[in-house]
Each structure stands twice: as C-alpha cells, then as structure tokens.
Design a protein around this motif. Structure first.
Motif, PDB file in Angstrom:
ATOM      1  N   ASN A 194       5.090   3.842 -24.268  1.00 13.06           N
ATOM      2  CA  ASN A 194       5.958   2.973 -23.627  1.00 13.06           C
ATOM      3  C   ASN A 194       6.689   3.717 -22.642  1.00 13.06           C
ATOM      4  OD1 ASN A 194       5.030   0.814 -24.802  1.00 13.06           O
ATOM      5  ND2 ASN A 194       6.619   0.934 -26.564  1.00 13.06           N
ATOM      6  N   ALA A 195       7.004   5.226 -22.864  1.00 11.15           N
ATOM      7  CA  ALA A 195       7.643   5.963 -21.615  1.00 11.15           C
ATOM      8  C   ALA A 195       6.676   6.287 -20.698  1.00 11.15           C
ATOM      9  CB  ALA A 195       8.222   6.849 -22.668  1.00 11.15           C
ATOM     10  N   HIS A 196       5.319   6.133 -20.528  1.00 13.85           N
ATOM     11  CA  HIS A 196       4.378   6.565 -19.742  1.00 13.85           C
ATOM     12  C   HIS A 196       5.052   6.161 -18.313  1.00 13.85           C
ATOM     13  CE1 HIS A 196       0.949   6.931 -17.193  1.00 13.85           C
ATOM     14  NE2 HIS A 196       0.644   8.081 -17.929  1.00 13.85           N
ATOM     15  N   PRO A 197       5.120   7.070 -17.135  1.00  7.97           N
ATOM     16  CA  PRO A 197       5.480   6.444 -15.819  1.00  7.97           C
ATOM     17  C   PRO A 197       5.075   5.104 -15.289  1.00  7.97           C
ATOM     18  CG  PRO A 197       5.070   8.923 -15.880  1.00  7.97           C
ATOM     19  CD  PRO A 197       4.710   8.502 -17.193  1.00  7.97           C
ATOM     20  N   ASP A 246       0.841  -1.180  -0.096  1.00  2.81           N
ATOM     21  CA  ASP A 246       0.177   0.078  -0.065  1.00  2.81           C
ATOM     22  C   ASP A 246       0.863   1.226  -0.043  1.00  2.81           C
ATOM     23  OD1 ASP A 246       0.897  -0.790   2.439  1.00  2.81           O
ATOM     24  OD2 ASP A 246      -0.665   0.511   3.422  1.00  2.81           O
ATOM     25  N   VAL A 247       1.861   1.350   0.919  1.00  2.00           N
ATOM     26  CA  VAL A 247       2.801   2.414   0.731  1.00  2.00           C
ATOM     27  C   VAL A 247       3.542   2.676  -0.784  1.00  2.00           C
ATOM     28  CG1 VAL A 247       5.014   3.493   1.595  1.00  2.00           C
ATOM     29  CG2 VAL A 247       3.149   2.337   3.326  1.00  2.00           C
ATOM     30  N   LEU A 248       3.876   1.483  -1.355  1.00  2.00           N
ATOM     31  CA  LEU A 248       4.772   1.271  -2.567  1.00  2.00           C
ATOM     32  C   LEU A 248       3.455   2.008  -3.580  1.00  2.00           C
ATOM     33  CD1 LEU A 248       7.146   0.843  -3.804  1.00  2.00           C
ATOM     34  CD2 LEU A 248       6.452  -1.442  -4.304  1.00  2.00           C
ATOM     35  N   SER A 249       2.492   1.729  -3.463  1.00  2.00           N
ATOM     36  CA  SER A 249       1.670   2.096  -4.546  1.00  2.00           C
ATOM     37  C   SER A 249       1.037   3.424  -4.346  1.00  2.00           C
ATOM     38  CB  SER A 249       0.240   1.107  -4.414  1.00  2.00           C
ATOM     39  OG  SER A 249      -0.318   1.347  -3.340  1.00  2.00           O
ATOM     40  N   THR A 250       1.209   3.914  -3.069  1.00  2.00           N
ATOM     41  CA  THR A 250       1.136   5.433  -3.089  1.00  2.00           C
ATOM     42  C   THR A 250       2.383   6.057  -3.705  1.00  2.00           C
ATOM     43  OG1 THR A 250      -0.078   4.776  -0.927  1.00  2.00           O
ATOM     44  CG2 THR A 250       0.809   7.128  -1.108  1.00  2.00           C
ATOM     45  N   LEU A 251       3.446   5.777  -3.567  1.00  2.00           N
ATOM     46  CA  LEU A 251       4.652   6.215  -4.016  1.00  2.00           C
ATOM     47  C   LEU A 251       4.241   6.480  -5.634  1.00  2.00           C
ATOM     48  CD1 LEU A 251       7.579   4.968  -1.836  1.00  2.00           C
ATOM     49  CD2 LEU A 251       6.516   7.217  -1.705  1.00  2.00           C
ATOM     50  N   PHE A 252       4.098   5.198  -6.054  1.00  2.00           N
ATOM     51  CA  PHE A 252       3.665   5.249  -7.454  1.00  2.00           C
ATOM     52  C   PHE A 252       2.638   6.487  -7.952  1.00  2.00           C
ATOM     53  CE2 PHE A 252       4.048   0.157  -8.161  1.00  2.00           C
ATOM     54  CZ  PHE A 252       5.596   0.500  -7.789  1.00  2.00           C
ATOM     55  N   LEU A 253       1.471   6.606  -7.333  1.00  2.00           N
ATOM     56  CA  LEU A 253       0.619   7.458  -7.626  1.00  2.00           C
ATOM     57  C   LEU A 253       1.260   8.991  -7.377  1.00  2.00           C
ATOM     58  CD1 LEU A 253      -2.400   6.023  -5.881  1.00  2.00           C
ATOM     59  CD2 LEU A 253      -1.957   6.418  -8.253  1.00  2.00           C
ATOM     60  N   ALA A 254       2.291   9.090  -6.457  1.00  2.00           N
ATOM     61  CA  ALA A 254       2.777  10.339  -6.094  1.00  2.00           C
ATOM     62  C   ALA A 254       3.659  10.493  -7.366  1.00  2.00           C
ATOM     63  CB  ALA A 254       3.499  10.405  -4.741  1.00  2.00           C
ATOM     64  N   LEU A 255       4.425   9.673  -7.931  1.00  2.00           N
ATOM     65  CA  LEU A 255       5.286   9.836  -9.056  1.00  2.00           C
ATOM     66  C   LEU A 255       4.291  10.162 -10.335  1.00  2.00           C
ATOM     67  CD1 LEU A 255       7.929   9.593 -10.397  1.00  2.00           C
ATOM     68  CD2 LEU A 255       7.463   7.130 -10.814  1.00  2.00           C
ATOM     69  N   LEU A 256       3.271   9.698 -10.422  1.00  2.00           N
ATOM     70  CA  LEU A 256       2.471   9.982 -11.602  1.00  2.00           C
ATOM     71  C   LEU A 256       1.932  11.423 -11.428  1.00  2.00           C
ATOM     72  CD1 LEU A 256       1.471   8.436 -13.832  1.00  2.00           C
ATOM     73  CD2 LEU A 256      -0.446   7.835 -12.802  1.00  2.00           C
ATOM     74  N   ASP A 257       1.719  12.015 -10.187  1.00  2.00           N
ATOM     75  CA  ASP A 257       1.107  13.396  -9.962  1.00  2.00           C
ATOM     76  C   ASP A 257       2.154  14.410  -9.903  1.00  2.00           C
ATOM     77  OD1 ASP A 257      -1.198  14.932  -9.372  1.00  2.00           O
ATOM     78  OD2 ASP A 257      -0.255  15.214  -7.328  1.00  2.00           O
ATOM     79  N   HIS A 258       3.600  13.934 -10.006  1.00  2.00           N
ATOM     80  CA  HIS A 258       4.662  14.867 -10.184  1.00  2.00           C
ATOM     81  C   HIS A 258       4.588  15.882 -11.353  1.00  2.00           C
ATOM     82  CE1 HIS A 258       8.602  16.238 -10.811  1.00  2.00           C
ATOM     83  NE2 HIS A 258       8.987  16.293  -9.407  1.00  2.00           N
ATOM     84  N   PRO A 259       4.675  17.162 -11.297  1.00  2.00           N
ATOM     85  CA  PRO A 259       4.427  18.066 -12.302  1.00  2.00           C
ATOM     86  C   PRO A 259       4.950  17.713 -13.735  1.00  2.00           C
ATOM     87  CG  PRO A 259       5.107  19.106 -10.394  1.00  2.00           C
ATOM     88  CD  PRO A 259       5.170  18.120 -10.071  1.00  2.00           C
TER      89      PRO A 259
END
Length: 577
Positions: free
Chosen positions: A96-99, A74-87
C-alpha cells in the motif's frame, strides 16, 4: 481597563487578607469581569470561525492556481513514471506504500490517470516471507500436541495470510499493467520438512496460485529475477514446478534473466530431480534472451539450452561441488569445477559479450595450445576468487575492455605446487596486456608486495575509478615463517603511496619520487585537497605523521580504527617473537 482602577491595587500580589467588610466588593469585581471574559471568549470563537472560513475560502481558490492542475495527462503520467524511477523508489515492493498506489489515492483525476498508466504497474517485486520452521533435537520424542499450542502455529497462519495478500496484489498489478512487458523480481522460499513433528503444516496453495499467476503472464516477461529456495525439485512436488517447466515459447520477450535455486536443504540422486537450471529448463533458450545470470548449478553449463551466440551479458557463479558419480549419474569422477579452461570455452561461445562476470576455482588445469578467444565488444570483465595467469591472458583478445575486476579472495599470495604463477605476477600480466586501455579497476592488495603494488599502479595511466580490496586484517599480524623463508610483507597504502597522486612543485631533487599517478582528472590537476577528500570518503585507518595527516585530523577525519586496510607499514618482528 487598567489594573490601577481597582480599589485593591495596593494589595495585589501581596499576603494581604481582606476584611469582612471588603469581601462583597471583591466578589462583585470578580463576577463583573468574569461576565466580560465570557463575552470576549464568545467573540473570539466567532472571529475564529470567520477567520477559518475566510482562510479555507482563500486556500480553495488558491488551489486553482496550482501548475499541476494545468498539466496535461501525458505530462502528468510522465511525472508519475519519473517518480517511480527515482533511486528511492526503484526497489519498492508491492504494498500500500508503493508509489503507484500512493499516487492513485491523491484525487479522483490522479487515480484514474494512475490506473490508465499501465507502465506504473509493470514491475512486480515479490519478496515472500520465509515459512517458519523449527528443527528441535528429539522432535519425534516430543509431545505431539505441542504443535497445536506453539506460537509457530500463529506464525504459520500469518505467513499464509501474507501470501494471500501478496497474491491479491499480484493479480491487481497484472491487471493494471494490461499488455505491457513486465519486470519480475521473485524471492521465494518453500522449506517444508516432512520429518519435523513440531513444525505446523502450512497451506501452500496460496504460494502455488501466486506462481501460477506470474507464469500465466510469462509471455509478457521482459526482465525476470528468480531467486528460489526449495527442497523439492521435481515438476510434480515443487510449488515452483510451473517456473521449472516453462518453455522457450512461453517467454518470447524475455531479454534479461537472473535465475538461481538454493537447494541447501536437500539433494536427491534421481536424475529427474536435479536442481534447476538444467537442460530441461526451457526458458533459458528464450529467443530474445541476451543477458543471463546464473547461481551455482549442478550440471555442466554447456548442457544448458542457452543461445550463447546472442548473449551480451553473462554472470556465472560456478558449480555446486562434490557431484560425483555416486551422487549424480553422469557426473565426473572429481566433480564439476569451473576453471580457466572451462571459462575460455564459455567465452568462445559468446562472441557478442559486453559484460562478463565469472567465478573461477583457484586451481586450474594447464592451458596448452588453447588458441585465441576474440571478444571485440567486451567492456567489463569480472573474474572472482582467482586471477588467471599469463597463458589465460594471452588467449584472450578484448580490444574494447575498459573495466577489470579481480577480487582474488581465494588466492593467498603464497606460491604452491598447484599454482603456476603467483597472484601478483598474474595481475601484472593482465595490466601489461590491458592496463593502458582501462578506465576502471578493482583488485586485492593483500596478495601484493609493496613493489608489486607500485608496479601495478605504474601500469594504469588512464584509470578514473580505482578500488582496492583486502581480505581482512590478516596483514596486520606479524609475518609468519614458512620453513626457512619469511613470507613477504603485504602491500600497504601509506603516505608515500597516497603522495604519488599529487603533483608537488616544491619537491626537492633529493626526495625519492616515482611516476605521478592519475595527475589529471577532468582536465584539472589532482590536488592535495582532492586527496584529502579521498581520505575522507575512504575513512582512513592508520597514517604516518606529516602535513597531509595533520590536515586530515584538522578536518575531523578519524584516522584511528575505521577501515580494514592497514595504512602504515607494520614493524618487522624477530624470528623468535
């Protein structure tokens, strides 16, 4: 061994030529040392292999200490979502280069977690390439076999393959997003000319299938940005027909809609081929819709099936002009025109508005006894191209207004028979009513006189964000005579203007000084250093001499030719210049 041990030491690095008797001894020395070098190279390779194996052994054990391995899913998936929300990643298109794709290729655990995290796949940003077209003169008289050998044929095939690739990715994203709500960002063009013989015909079945796949998931749409360009508007011919025919029940979760259709390539007079959106565009009536952004439209905005009373955000770019009865049945004799009266009528329909952005025509019908339009929640108001005057302001009640944007790019600043008030007096009317409560403002200085600009600034006691626009470099030209009257010089942002942002303790009583603008910022004094940073960020163009300007130059700030806003008052030229 030492180089001194060789009997040829004294001849090394010289031009000495060995004798015939010395050659055998010299060859023996070389051969013996070459054998030793071969043995050493073998030892080095063996040691290198041992060293690499040891390093790999250490690294593989060290990897077990990685904190990421101890993170729960759950923590790791939250980090995944935070990366996706980075500006840097918020506007990533599907590729294929999508985060999300990159994360799924790191390791087996990350891949499974990425596939199980449906929220990673809920934003479908689909920007289709433009279908290649040619519009040659005399195309009908050209060789009909040219198309088969044209590079456009290859480009068209590549376009078809790219659409198929995007279709495949769209289906993958939709599957992996499971039942989550979706954000759709679609930028697509269908430009097919039936009259251009040299344009190879493209297979648009992939585009149609793509639209069908997106619309099949319309019940999950939460945010939709649809920017389409087409020459075919009917539900029969257009590849976008599924979008145009969506009903309100097809988009029950849609909250935020941006919808525009570019029809610059063709207009048809039949009523059933009106450019969307119109009264049949059912998704505009979504029950959850609270934010709507519309491009230019060809029908009266009041005929759209929008639930105005529930909107909190609206943006409207006005009407496509020249829609007269001989072009469209039911059109007005003078074409549709979104003026101040229509703007107030629209605002009256939307009592819950928080953010509003409208494009007004520069000339408006008189406002007579219009009544009051109350918008108690309105915080941000943008009125583009033209600044409505005192009567408009007096009709509006917006006690929560904090941001006002008046670009005013169409008003010239020259009084004329169509304008009841000058842009300067209109802007001052706005600030006399709302300047005391604003924290952010944007306006055009090219329509203001120096005195008008000072009056405007004096009406903004609590501003935190200030943006000054300019129409271009027209203000740098000499004043132009208008009959017997010379037009007033426009306002300039000069050292005197900038100086009123700084509180100076050593200022003499004989120096002219207006009220201090924005003396406090975050509880601290707005210093000269702050002003220097302001100049650096704005990349000033021309400035007058003085200590401040010398410091700007010492900081390496280019004060010559960067900005479009002239900062030094221009000389007044004689009438016969």
């Amino acid at each position: 061994m030492s180089v001194k041990d060789t009997p040829f030491f004294e001849h090394l690095d010289t031009n000495y030529a060995p004798t015939e008797e010395e050659l055998p001894a010299l060859r023996n020395i070389i051969q013996g040392n070459e054998e030793i070098l071969t043995d050493l190279d073998a030892q080095i390779r063996a040691l290198t292999d041992v060293r690499n194996a040891r390093a790999d052994f250490v690294q593989r054990h060290f990897a077990l200490l990685s904190p990421l391995k101890r993170l729960t899913d759950d923590v790791l998936s939250t980090l995944f979502l935070a990366l996706l929300d980075h500006p840097d990643n918020r506007h990533a298109k599907m590729s294929n280069a999508h985060p999300a794709v990159v994360l799924s290729h790191v390791c087996r655990r990350w891949r499974q977690l990425a596939l199980d995290t449906a929220s990673l796949w809920t934003t479908l940003r689909i920007h289709l390439p433009v279908l290649p077209q040619v519009y040659p003169y005399g195309a009908r008289s050209a060789n009909p076999h040219m198309a088969a050998h044209s590079p456009l044929v290859e480009l068209t095939r590549r376009w078809e393959k790219e659409v198929e690739k995007i279709l495949t990715m769209t289906r993958v994203w939709l599957e992996r997003s499971k039942e989550c709500t979706l954000t759709i960002d679609l930028l697509a063009t269908d430009v097919t000319s039936q009259e251009q013989d040299m344009s190879p015909k493209a297979d648009t079945s992939g585009l149609t299938a793509l639209i069908e796949a997106i619309c099949d998931a319309s019940r999950r749409w939460k945010v939709a940005t649809l920017r389409l360009s087409t020459t075919r508007f009917t539900s029969i011919d257009s590849p976008f027909r599924r979008i145009f025919t969506l009903a309100e029940d097809d988009v029950p979760l849609l909250q935020d809609l941006t919808f525009s259709v570019d029809a610059s390539f063709g207009i048809h007079p039949e009523e059933e081929s009106l450019i969307p959106p119109h009264r049949e565009t059912g998704m505009l009536g979504g029950r959850s819709l609270h934010s709507v952004s519309l491009g230019t439209i060809c029908v009266d905005i009041n005929t759209l099936p929008i639930r105005w009373e529930q909107l909190t955000d609206i943006q409207f770019n006005g009407y496509i002009h020249a829609y007269t009865p001989d072009v469209f049945p039911g059109g007005t004799g003078h074409g549709l025109s979104f003026d101040c009266t229509q703007a107030l009528n629209l605002l009256r329909l939307c009592p819950r508005l928080v953010n509003c952005d409208l494009s007004l025509v520069p000339y408006s019908r008189p406002l007579e006894s219009f009544g009051t339009v109350s918008l108690p929640h309105l915080k941000s108001l943008t009125l583009r191209y033209s600044v409505p005057g005192m009567k408009f302001v007096s009709c509006l009640q917006a006690p929560s207004l904090r941001k006002l944007v008046l670009p005013n790019f169409l008003d010239t600043g020259i009084p004329n028979e169509h304008a009841a008030e000058s842009p300067e007096s209109s802007l001052i009317a706005w600030l006399e009513a709302y300047g005391h409560q604003l924290t952010e403002i944007q306006f055009n200085v090219s329509t203001l006189t120096p005195a008008g600009l000072r009056s405007v600034m004096n009406l903004l006691p609590h501003i935190k964000t200030l943006r000054l626009d300019h129409n271009g470099d027209g203000a740098s030209f000499p004043p132009t005579p208008n009959g017997d009257q010379v037009l007033p010089m426009p306002a300039m942002v000069d050292e005197l203007f900038l100086g009123q942002f700084i509180e100076r303790e050593d200022q003499g009583n004989d120096e002219p000084r207006g009220p201090l603008w924005f003396p406090r910022r975050g509880g601290t004094t707005f210093t000269e250093q702050d002003l220097l940073e302001f100049g650096k960020a704005g990349q000033l163009r021309e400035v007058t001499e003085g200590d401040l300007m010398a410091q700007l130059e010492e900081m390496g700030i280019d004060v010559s030719y960067v900005s479009r806003i002239p900062l030094r008052p221009e000389p007044v030229y004689p009438d016969d210049f």
